[in-house]
Each structure stands twice: as structure tokens, then as C-alpha cells.
Design an enzyme around this catalytic site. Sequence first.
Site: not given
Length: 324
Positions: A99, A67
Amino acid sequence: MGSINIVSTTFSALTTLLLLLSSFGVEAQLSPSSFYSGTCPNALTTIRTVVRSAISRERRMAASLIRLHFHDCFVQGCDGSILLDQTDTIQSEKTSLANKNSARGYNVIEDAKREVEKICPSVVSCADILAVAARDSSAAVGGPSWDVKLGRRDSTTASRSLADANLPSPFSDLPTLISNFSSKGFNAREMVALSGAHTLGQAQCFTFRQRIYSNGTDIDPGFASTRKRTCPNTGGDSNLAPLDLVTPNSFDNNYFKNLQQKKGLLISDQVLFSGGTTDSHVDGYAANPKSFSDDFAAAMIKMGNISPLTGQNGIIRKICSAVS
């Protein structure tokens, strides 16, 4: 004289073509996986050792590193910008909506960089380490491996605003996802293949609460009930649930089988199989794990080639979290 004119005309045409291409900003291409064979021959082995050690300690780390590479490449290209910390002049992508308190694995990339720096200082970029780590993570948990093209250099900038704009949301509908991936050069089939990375890893409660409490027709009631046990209607935002109900720590095609049974965890998962144009791709991958594995590897190679900095562009950071 005729042959001279032909050569002259050909040269002129070639020059014109090169100038035309340069006007469109064509970027230098990445190099074969042997890129560091002369300057740092043990680089890839060193990275793999660090990655495997991290995954042996925590199996979930494989998903996190894959990811991380994806979230790097979709913002400014594959330039290691996601690894930069916040400073007075850098708005860190680590603080973006997609994030913050979510992206993981920074420490593993930093560990790999530190070990590589010991054997060949200022040679291997953080962006390349991130790309190699994603490949090694897949292979470590039963997924495909692939030849990682190399030669990326590191950016000196990051963009929180671009991260917010470009990274797909777990709440996206199918047209939005198709548009988002298309803007990076991926067709719908490649998008579905890359989404299959959700055969690994976990998601936080706040990313799937809306789906499990929706009482919609696109979610299996028993599945929703199971997920509600650890994701209350209010509170528990950071509680985790596996993206793949069956084998969350192994790379396989169960993710697609889950979608067929209306057991996709995220809204952005289930929309891939909801009577739309991508249903056939989900069916294909659910029936043929090799097809998924092959397409995933090909899509990861393509993703790793998004707008890299090469040649004299960018720098080689000494540590990945700072311009150095």
C-alpha cells in the site's frame, strides 16, 4: 406424550446445533442493500455522487477505489482498517509494502464520509462506504453493478504485518496466488475474475521491471520494448504504465485478451495464462465479456462478505482515518 418428546428432542437438537455453530465462530451476516433505508435513506445516493465526481475528475480513481476495497477485505476482513492512519497504538496498513506510495482514494472515501455525516451522523460505517464506492466505481466506467450487502462496522485496529502477509504480490507465481485466494475462500475461477479488475488502472515501474527485462518466452518482445520506454532498467520506479494495454480506463475483457497475447503487465497477471490450470478461465473470459462481468460482480459480493464486523462488534467512525 410422543409429540412432546419429539418437540423436546427437536428443540434439544437445534440448541446443540446452534452451540456447535457458535463454537466455530460463525459471524453475523450482512443485511440487504436496504439496510440504511430507515436510518439514512440518502446514504447510497450521497456516496455515489461523491464517487462519480471523483472519477469524472480522474478516470483512474475507479481502479483505485476498487483496489482499496480489495486491500481492506483481505486484511482483517472488510472492516475499514486500511483507512486508519498511523498512531502510537496503530500500525497503519497504509505503510505496508503493498500500500505504501501505491494505494489511493483515501480522500474520496473521506469526502463521502463527510457528506454522509452531514445528513445522518454516526450511522454509516467507513467499511460500508468503501464497499459501496467500489461498486459505484465499476458501474461508472462501464463495468457491472451489484447489490452491496450492508451493515459492516469499523474496526478500531489495523495490521501492517497482516497486510504484508495477506495481500498478493505482483511477483507471485500461480500456485502462490491460488493459495493466497483460497485462504480467503475463493476458487481459481473467482481469483481470475477478481484479477480482471486489472482491466483498469496503472502500475508503477518497479512492479513490472523484472518482467519486461527478463527476456522470457512469456512476454511479447514488442510489448516489452514499449514498456521499457517509460520504465528504465534503473530509476523511474514510480513511472506509470496501464495494466490494460488497450482500454485502461474502461471496464471490459481486453485484460484477458492481452494475457493471451503475452502482454500482461505484471508477473502475477501473465501467470494466469502460462500453460497452467487457469488458462481455460482466461480463454473463457476473453471470449465472453458477459461471463466475466457476471463472475466479477459475484466475486466482489463474496469478497465484501469476508469477516465483517456486525451487530455490536466494531464502531461507526466519525472520520475514516481515525478511531473516533
